[in-house]
Scaffold this motif. Structure first.
Motif, PDB file in Angstrom:
ATOM      1  N   ARG A  38      49.393  82.794  44.182  1.00 48.66           N
ATOM      2  CA  ARG A  38      48.980  81.406  44.035  1.00 48.66           C
ATOM      3  C   ARG A  38      49.653  80.772  42.823  1.00 48.66           C
ATOM      4  O   ARG A  38      49.980  81.478  41.865  1.00 48.66           O
ATOM      5  CB  ARG A  38      47.467  81.275  43.919  1.00 48.66           C
ATOM      6  CG  ARG A  38      46.857  81.882  42.674  1.00 48.66           C
ATOM      7  CD  ARG A  38      45.333  81.837  42.759  1.00 48.66           C
ATOM      8  NE  ARG A  38      44.690  82.404  41.578  1.00 48.66           N
ATOM      9  CZ  ARG A  38      43.383  82.597  41.469  1.00 48.66           C
ATOM     10  NH1 ARG A  38      42.569  82.268  42.465  1.00 48.66           N
ATOM     11  NH2 ARG A  38      42.868  83.109  40.360  1.00 48.66           N
ATOM     12  N   GLN A  39      49.826  79.469  42.918  1.00 44.95           N
ATOM     13  CA  GLN A  39      50.489  78.751  41.837  1.00 44.95           C
ATOM     14  C   GLN A  39      49.766  77.440  41.598  1.00 44.95           C
ATOM     15  O   GLN A  39      49.719  76.581  42.486  1.00 44.95           O
ATOM     16  CB  GLN A  39      51.962  78.503  42.184  1.00 44.95           C
ATOM     17  CG  GLN A  39      52.760  77.922  41.042  1.00 44.95           C
ATOM     18  CD  GLN A  39      54.259  77.988  41.295  1.00 44.95           C
ATOM     19  OE1 GLN A  39      54.717  78.153  42.426  1.00 44.95           O
ATOM     20  NE2 GLN A  39      55.044  77.892  40.234  1.00 44.95           N
ATOM     21  N   ALA A  40      49.222  77.303  40.397  1.00 45.93           N
ATOM     22  CA  ALA A  40      48.583  76.059  39.975  1.00 45.93           C
ATOM     23  C   ALA A  40      49.633  75.180  39.307  1.00 45.93           C
ATOM     24  O   ALA A  40      50.653  75.689  38.822  1.00 45.93           O
ATOM     25  CB  ALA A  40      47.438  76.360  39.030  1.00 45.93           C
ATOM     26  N   PRO A  41      49.397  73.883  39.250  1.00 41.64           N
ATOM     27  CA  PRO A  41      50.386  72.976  38.644  1.00 41.64           C
ATOM     28  C   PRO A  41      50.723  73.384  37.214  1.00 41.64           C
ATOM     29  O   PRO A  41      49.824  73.640  36.396  1.00 41.64           O
ATOM     30  CB  PRO A  41      49.678  71.620  38.674  1.00 41.64           C
ATOM     31  CG  PRO A  41      48.739  71.719  39.814  1.00 41.64           C
ATOM     32  CD  PRO A  41      48.256  73.143  39.820  1.00 41.64           C
ATOM     33  N   GLY A  42      52.008  73.480  36.931  1.00 41.08           N
ATOM     34  CA  GLY A  42      52.465  73.827  35.600  1.00 41.08           C
ATOM     35  C   GLY A  42      52.320  75.282  35.220  1.00 41.08           C
ATOM     36  O   GLY A  42      52.570  75.654  34.062  1.00 41.08           O
ATOM     37  N   LYS A  43      51.943  76.123  36.180  1.00 35.42           N
ATOM     38  CA  LYS A  43      51.741  77.541  35.877  1.00 35.42           C
ATOM     39  C   LYS A  43      52.648  78.405  36.736  1.00 35.42           C
ATOM     40  O   LYS A  43      53.264  77.945  37.697  1.00 35.42           O
ATOM     41  CB  LYS A  43      50.271  77.914  36.085  1.00 35.42           C
ATOM     42  CG  LYS A  43      49.323  77.211  35.130  1.00 35.42           C
ATOM     43  CD  LYS A  43      47.947  77.810  35.197  1.00 35.42           C
ATOM     44  CE  LYS A  43      47.032  77.187  34.153  1.00 35.42           C
ATOM     45  NZ  LYS A  43      45.670  77.795  34.182  1.00 35.42           N
ATOM     46  N   GLU A  44      52.700  79.697  36.363  1.00 35.85           N
ATOM     47  CA  GLU A  44      53.498  80.649  37.106  1.00 35.85           C
ATOM     48  C   GLU A  44      52.824  80.974  38.445  1.00 35.85           C
ATOM     49  O   GLU A  44      51.633  80.765  38.630  1.00 35.85           O
ATOM     50  CB  GLU A  44      53.645  81.942  36.296  1.00 35.85           C
ATOM     51  CG  GLU A  44      54.409  81.796  34.998  1.00 35.85           C
ATOM     52  CD  GLU A  44      55.883  81.561  35.246  1.00 35.85           C
ATOM     53  OE1 GLU A  44      56.480  80.700  34.555  1.00 35.85           O
ATOM     54  OE2 GLU A  44      56.446  82.237  36.133  1.00 35.85           O
ATOM     55  N   ARG A  45      53.640  81.528  39.353  1.00 32.64           N
ATOM     56  CA  ARG A  45      53.103  82.005  40.618  1.00 32.64           C
ATOM     57  C   ARG A  45      52.560  83.412  40.395  1.00 32.64           C
ATOM     58  O   ARG A  45      53.319  84.336  40.080  1.00 32.64           O
ATOM     59  CB  ARG A  45      54.193  82.009  41.691  1.00 32.64           C
ATOM     60  CG  ARG A  45      53.668  82.293  43.090  1.00 32.64           C
ATOM     61  CD  ARG A  45      54.739  82.096  44.137  1.00 32.64           C
ATOM     62  NE  ARG A  45      55.227  80.723  44.174  1.00 32.64           N
ATOM     63  CZ  ARG A  45      56.052  80.274  45.113  1.00 32.64           C
ATOM     64  NH1 ARG A  45      56.466  81.079  46.081  1.00 32.64           N
ATOM     65  NH2 ARG A  45      56.463  79.026  45.075  1.00 32.64           N
ATOM     66  N   ASP A  46      51.258  83.573  40.561  1.00 38.17           N
ATOM     67  CA  ASP A  46      50.581  84.820  40.215  1.00 38.17           C
ATOM     68  C   ASP A  46      50.102  85.589  41.443  1.00 38.17           C
ATOM     69  O   ASP A  46      49.695  85.000  42.440  1.00 38.17           O
ATOM     70  CB  ASP A  46      49.365  84.535  39.320  1.00 38.17           C
ATOM     71  CG  ASP A  46      49.755  84.006  37.968  1.00 38.17           C
ATOM     72  OD1 ASP A  46      48.968  83.222  37.398  1.00 38.17           O
ATOM     73  OD2 ASP A  46      50.845  84.359  37.467  1.00 38.17           O
ATOM     74  N   PHE A  47      50.104  86.884  41.311  1.00 34.64           N
ATOM     75  CA  PHE A  47      49.599  87.784  42.353  1.00 34.64           C
ATOM     76  C   PHE A  47      48.096  87.603  42.508  1.00 34.64           C
ATOM     77  O   PHE A  47      47.362  87.512  41.513  1.00 34.64           O
ATOM     78  CB  PHE A  47      49.917  89.228  41.973  1.00 34.64           C
ATOM     79  CG  PHE A  47      49.357  90.262  42.900  1.00 34.64           C
ATOM     80  CD1 PHE A  47      48.198  90.928  42.574  1.00 34.64           C
ATOM     81  CD2 PHE A  47      50.005  90.568  44.090  1.00 34.64           C
ATOM     82  CE1 PHE A  47      47.684  91.904  43.409  1.00 34.64           C
ATOM     83  CE2 PHE A  47      49.497  91.537  44.935  1.00 34.64           C
ATOM     84  CZ  PHE A  47      48.327  92.204  44.589  1.00 34.64           C
ATOM     85  N   VAL A  48      47.632  87.573  43.746  1.00 39.59           N
ATOM     86  CA  VAL A  48      46.206  87.477  44.038  1.00 39.59           C
ATOM     87  C   VAL A  48      45.705  88.754  44.706  1.00 39.59           C
ATOM     88  O   VAL A  48      44.739  89.365  44.258  1.00 39.59           O
ATOM     89  CB  VAL A  48      45.913  86.268  44.951  1.00 39.59           C
ATOM     90  CG1 VAL A  48      44.447  86.231  45.350  1.00 39.59           C
ATOM     91  CG2 VAL A  48      46.325  84.963  44.272  1.00 39.59           C
ATOM     92  N   ALA A  49      46.362  89.141  45.790  1.00 40.37           N
ATOM     93  CA  ALA A  49      45.932  90.321  46.535  1.00 40.37           C
ATOM     94  C   ALA A  49      47.071  90.810  47.402  1.00 40.37           C
ATOM     95  O   ALA A  49      47.936  90.032  47.800  1.00 40.37           O
ATOM     96  CB  ALA A  49      44.719  89.997  47.409  1.00 40.37           C
ATOM     97  N   GLY A  50      47.062  92.119  47.689  1.00 41.59           N
ATOM     98  CA  GLY A  50      48.096  92.698  48.535  1.00 41.59           C
ATOM     99  C   GLY A  50      47.519  93.787  49.413  1.00 41.59           C
ATOM    100  O   GLY A  50      46.477  94.379  49.092  1.00 41.59           O
ATOM    101  N   ILE A  51      48.204  94.052  50.527  1.00 40.10           N
ATOM    102  CA  ILE A  51      47.756  95.092  51.444  1.00 40.10           C
ATOM    103  C   ILE A  51      48.954  95.800  52.048  1.00 40.10           C
ATOM    104  O   ILE A  51      49.926  95.173  52.467  1.00 40.10           O
ATOM    105  CB  ILE A  51      46.841  94.494  52.543  1.00 40.10           C
ATOM    106  CG1 ILE A  51      46.264  95.595  53.427  1.00 40.10           C
ATOM    107  CG2 ILE A  51      47.594  93.453  53.376  1.00 40.10           C
ATOM    108  CD1 ILE A  51      45.120  95.101  54.323  1.00 40.10           C
ATOM    109  N   SER A  52      48.863  97.123  52.019  1.00 36.61           N
ATOM    110  CA  SER A  52      49.829  97.987  52.706  1.00 36.61           C
ATOM    111  C   SER A  52      49.008  99.178  53.141  1.00 36.61           C
ATOM    112  O   SER A  52      48.786 100.097  52.350  1.00 36.61           O
ATOM    113  CB  SER A  52      50.976  98.371  51.784  1.00 36.61           C
ATOM    114  OG  SER A  52      51.908  99.185  52.468  1.00 36.61           O
ATOM    115  N   TRP A  53      48.582  99.139  54.366  1.00 35.93           N
ATOM    116  CA  TRP A  53      47.529 100.049  54.831  1.00 35.93           C
ATOM    117  C   TRP A  53      47.797 101.498  54.463  1.00 35.93           C
ATOM    118  O   TRP A  53      48.927 101.979  54.640  1.00 35.93           O
ATOM    119  CB  TRP A  53      47.386  99.944  56.356  1.00 35.93           C
ATOM    120  CG  TRP A  53      46.152 100.627  56.857  1.00 35.93           C
ATOM    121  CD1 TRP A  53      44.912 100.090  57.003  1.00 35.93           C
ATOM    122  CD2 TRP A  53      46.029 101.997  57.248  1.00 35.93           C
ATOM    123  NE1 TRP A  53      44.034 101.043  57.471  1.00 35.93           N
ATOM    124  CE2 TRP A  53      44.674 102.208  57.636  1.00 35.93           C
ATOM    125  CE3 TRP A  53      46.925 103.063  57.324  1.00 35.93           C
ATOM    126  CZ2 TRP A  53      44.217 103.444  58.082  1.00 35.93           C
ATOM    127  CZ3 TRP A  53      46.472 104.297  57.766  1.00 35.93           C
ATOM    128  CH2 TRP A  53      45.134 104.462  58.143  1.00 35.93           C
TER     129      TRP A  53
END
Length: 121
Positions: A38-53
Motif C-alpha cells: 500500500r502507498q499513502a500520499p507522500g509515502k513509500e509503497r509498503d508491504f502489507v501481506a504476502g502468501i506463498s502456500w
C-alpha cells in the motif's frame, strides 16, 4: 507475462471492513508468491501481506486485523481487512513474484494498477 487486476476498494468508516481481490492471468500458477502493498500520499509503497502456500506474512501494523488468502482455482488473491483505521487509507497494490514472499517491493516483477481504500474517522 502476468496480469493483475485489483478490485474491492472504496470508502469505509473506521472500524469497518473491506475485502480486496486480485485476479491474476497469464503465466501464473500456485508457485508464484502474491502480496499486497500500500502507498499513502507522500509515502513509500509498503508491504502489507504476502502468501506463498502454506506460508503467509504480515506487516506488524495489520497483524490480527487483515487476512490474506488465495483461491488457486480462480487465480485470485484476497485481502480481508477488518477493524479498519484511518491510517489504513492508501492505494493498495497487488504484486507477484516467483516462489517466495518478499517484503521488499523491488523483488516483485508484476504489479496491478491499484485500488483506493479510504477510511474515514
Amino acid at each position: 507475462q502476468v496480469q493483475l487486476v485489483e478490485s474491492g476498494g472504496g470508502l469505509v468508516q473506521a472500524g469497518g471492513s473491506l475485502r480486496l481481490s486480485c485476479a491474476a492471468s497469464g503465466r501464473t500458477d500456485s508457485r508464484y508468491a502474491m502480496a499486497w502493498f500500500r502507498q499513502a500520499p507522500g509515502k513509500e509503497r509498503d508491504f502489507v501481506a504476502g502468501i506463498s502456500w502454506p506460508a503467509t506474512n504480515y506487516a506488524d501494523s495489520v497483524k490480527g486485523r487483515f487476512t490474506i488468502s488465495r483461491d488457486n482455482a480462480k487465480n485470485t488473491v484476497y485481502l480481508q481487512m477488518n477493524t479498519l483505521k484511518p491510517e489504513d487509507t492508501a492505494v493498495y497494490y497487488c504484486a507477484a513474484r516467483f516462489r517466495f514472499i518478499s517484503t521488499t517491493r523491488y523483488d516483485y516483477d508484476y504489479w496491478g494498477q491499484g485500488t483506493q481504500v479510504t477510511v474515514s474517522s
